[in-house]
Design a protein around this motif. Structure first.
Motif, PDB file in Angstrom:
ATOM      1  N   MET A 142       0.822  -0.911  -0.077  1.00  0.00           N
ATOM      2  CA  MET A 142      -0.054   0.015  -0.023  1.00  0.00           C
ATOM      3  C   MET A 142       0.745   1.336  -0.026  1.00  0.00           C
ATOM      4  SD  MET A 142      -1.352   0.100   3.974  1.00  0.00           S
ATOM      5  CE  MET A 142      -2.053   1.561   3.832  1.00  0.00           C
ATOM      6  N   ILE A 143       0.218   2.393  -0.293  1.00  0.00           N
ATOM      7  CA  ILE A 143       0.804   3.596  -0.227  1.00  0.00           C
ATOM      8  C   ILE A 143       0.327   4.477   0.950  1.00  0.00           C
ATOM      9  CG2 ILE A 143       1.395   5.755  -1.588  1.00  0.00           C
ATOM     10  CD1 ILE A 143       0.963   4.184  -4.013  1.00  0.00           C
ATOM     11  N   GLU A 144       1.221   4.868   1.711  1.00  0.00           N
ATOM     12  CA  GLU A 144       0.949   5.830   3.028  1.00  0.00           C
ATOM     13  C   GLU A 144       1.641   6.959   2.881  1.00  0.00           C
ATOM     14  OE1 GLU A 144       0.462   3.021   6.618  1.00  0.00           O
ATOM     15  OE2 GLU A 144       2.052   2.109   5.526  1.00  0.00           O
ATOM     16  N   VAL A 145       0.596   8.174   2.847  1.00  0.00           N
ATOM     17  CA  VAL A 145       1.268   9.487   2.928  1.00  0.00           C
ATOM     18  C   VAL A 145       0.812  10.152   4.364  1.00  0.00           C
ATOM     19  CG1 VAL A 145       1.208  11.597   1.919  1.00  0.00           C
ATOM     20  CG2 VAL A 145       1.239   9.883   0.315  1.00  0.00           C
TER      21      VAL A 145
ATOM     22  N   GLU B   9      -3.913   7.325   2.008  1.00  0.00           N
ATOM     23  CA  GLU B   9      -3.444   6.023   1.933  1.00  0.00           C
ATOM     24  C   GLU B   9      -4.213   5.393   0.720  1.00  0.00           C
ATOM     25  OE1 GLU B   9      -5.929   3.047   4.972  1.00  0.00           O
ATOM     26  OE2 GLU B   9      -3.970   4.085   5.664  1.00  0.00           O
ATOM     27  N   VAL B  10      -3.585   4.525  -0.042  1.00  0.00           N
ATOM     28  CA  VAL B  10      -4.198   3.855  -1.189  1.00  0.00           C
ATOM     29  C   VAL B  10      -3.882   2.372  -1.041  1.00  0.00           C
ATOM     30  CG1 VAL B  10      -4.028   3.426  -3.630  1.00  0.00           C
ATOM     31  CG2 VAL B  10      -3.442   5.720  -2.704  1.00  0.00           C
ATOM     32  N   ARG B  11      -4.892   1.586  -0.718  1.00  0.00           N
ATOM     33  CA  ARG B  11      -4.870   0.079  -0.545  1.00  0.00           C
ATOM     34  C   ARG B  11      -4.891  -0.650  -1.680  1.00  0.00           C
ATOM     35  NH1 ARG B  11      -5.242  -1.348   4.792  1.00  0.00           N
ATOM     36  NH2 ARG B  11      -5.383   0.408   6.452  1.00  0.00           N
ATOM     37  N   PRO B  12      -4.581  -1.976  -1.695  1.00  0.00           N
ATOM     38  CA  PRO B  12      -4.747  -2.822  -2.752  1.00  0.00           C
ATOM     39  C   PRO B  12      -6.136  -3.055  -3.320  1.00  0.00           C
ATOM     40  CG  PRO B  12      -3.257  -3.740  -1.119  1.00  0.00           C
ATOM     41  CD  PRO B  12      -3.899  -2.711  -0.399  1.00  0.00           C
TER      42      PRO B  12
END
Length: 302
Positions: free
Chosen positions: A1-4, A23-26
């Motif tokens: 995942m992407i976590e900002v 955040e962007v999850r799968p």
């Protein structure tokens, strides 16, 4: 995942990103939207370790990009299709990238075929059209078969077939359980590609939500067709709805589709169409970012 997480980035006196968190999850395509100068590219560069945050963090799978030993195996990205050595052939460009990350040459052949460049593999990058360079950039992003992908304006230079291809590709990658973040100014394309949106302005988060919730937030009215418009109008107005005519249909505000259907059923009035209508993604985006546009143009007089 992407976590900002509380990400901020300054360039001298300019704060390009200001305490941004999302955040962007799968499993879905996330559209990353915002006006020019909103901080989208800076945020993506921070995720990829190309810009060092002034404060906060931007992580991939819980780690900084710089700490990933073979980054292309975990995260692929297309930020600038022209950022390629023009003297190399397409295949040699990918071979160099593959070798740097311990990826076999067989994978180079696979991604060239996947993006439709197998027939142009030996051509110099400088001789490729912008659309072909975009495809080469996508091939580079896919090279390590990563679980996380970032695309910045991926449809630039693509023809209609190419735009459909990249749309289907991104949705297919998400369906495989990958994490996909795509930045674009083409609202019509994002409307049919993204499952969620992250909208920012002046470096700050404006909204992070699903496309469905965004549509519900900007719900306008319900289009209704019935063989008894006068009778249904009286019923709906008694229920507190505002009703107007649009051609042979009624336009209803103040009641949702379920409420209209129930009211019609109670009076045994047939309904042939119930269509909830929301503002387009473009209209919703413009309303959300109205106070965040840095570069404005005057309306053209007609």
């Amino acid at each position: 995942m992407i976590e900002v997480r509380e990400l901020s980035k300054r360039y001298g006196a300019v704060r390009a990103v200001d305490g941004l968190s999302f955040e962007v999850r799968p499993g879905y395509v996330a559209g990353f939207l915002g006006p020019n100068g909103a901080g989208k590219s800076t945020t993506m560069r921070a995720v990829l370790g190309l810009d060092t945050p002034t404060s906060g963090s931007a992580l991939v799978n819980g780690r900084r990009y710089a700490d990933i030993r073979r980054p292309m195996v975990e995260v692929g990205a297309l930020l600038d299709a022209n950022a390629v050595h023009g003297g190399r052939s397409a295949v040699n460009h990918l071979r160099c990238l593959a070798r740097s990350n311990g990826i076999g040459t067989a994978r180079v052949v696979q991604v060239l075929e996947q993006v439709g460049l197998a027939g142009a593999a030996g051509r110099r990058v400088s001789a490729l059209s912008l659309g072909m360079k975009q495809r080469l950039g996508v091939a580079a992003a896919l090279l390590g078969d990563p679980g996380v992908l970032l695309f910045d304006e991926p449809v630039n230079g693509l023809d209609p077939e190419g735009i459909r291809w990249i749309r289907d590709l991104m949705r297919g990658l998400a369906a495989e359980g990958r994490t996909v973040l795509v930045s674009s100014h083409l609202m019509s394309e994002m409307a049919v590609t993204a499952d969620r949106v992250v909208v920012i302005g002046r470096g700050r988060l404006i909204v992070e939500t699903s496309m469905k919730d965004l549509a519900d937030r900007f719900r306008r009215d319900v289009l209704v067709r019935t063989p008894d418009p006068a009778g249904l109008r009286r019923v709906l107005e008694r229920a507190g709805a505002r009703v107007a005519e649009e051609g042979d249909a009624l336009v209803v505000q103040g009641l949702d589709a379920a409420g209209i259907a129930d009211a019609a059923a109670d009076r045994r009035i047939a309904v042939h169409e119930l269509t909830p209508r929301s503002a387009s993604l473009e209209d919703a985006y413009l309303e959300l970012t109205e106070d965040s546009v840095e570069f404005r143009t005057e309306a053209v007089a007609r």
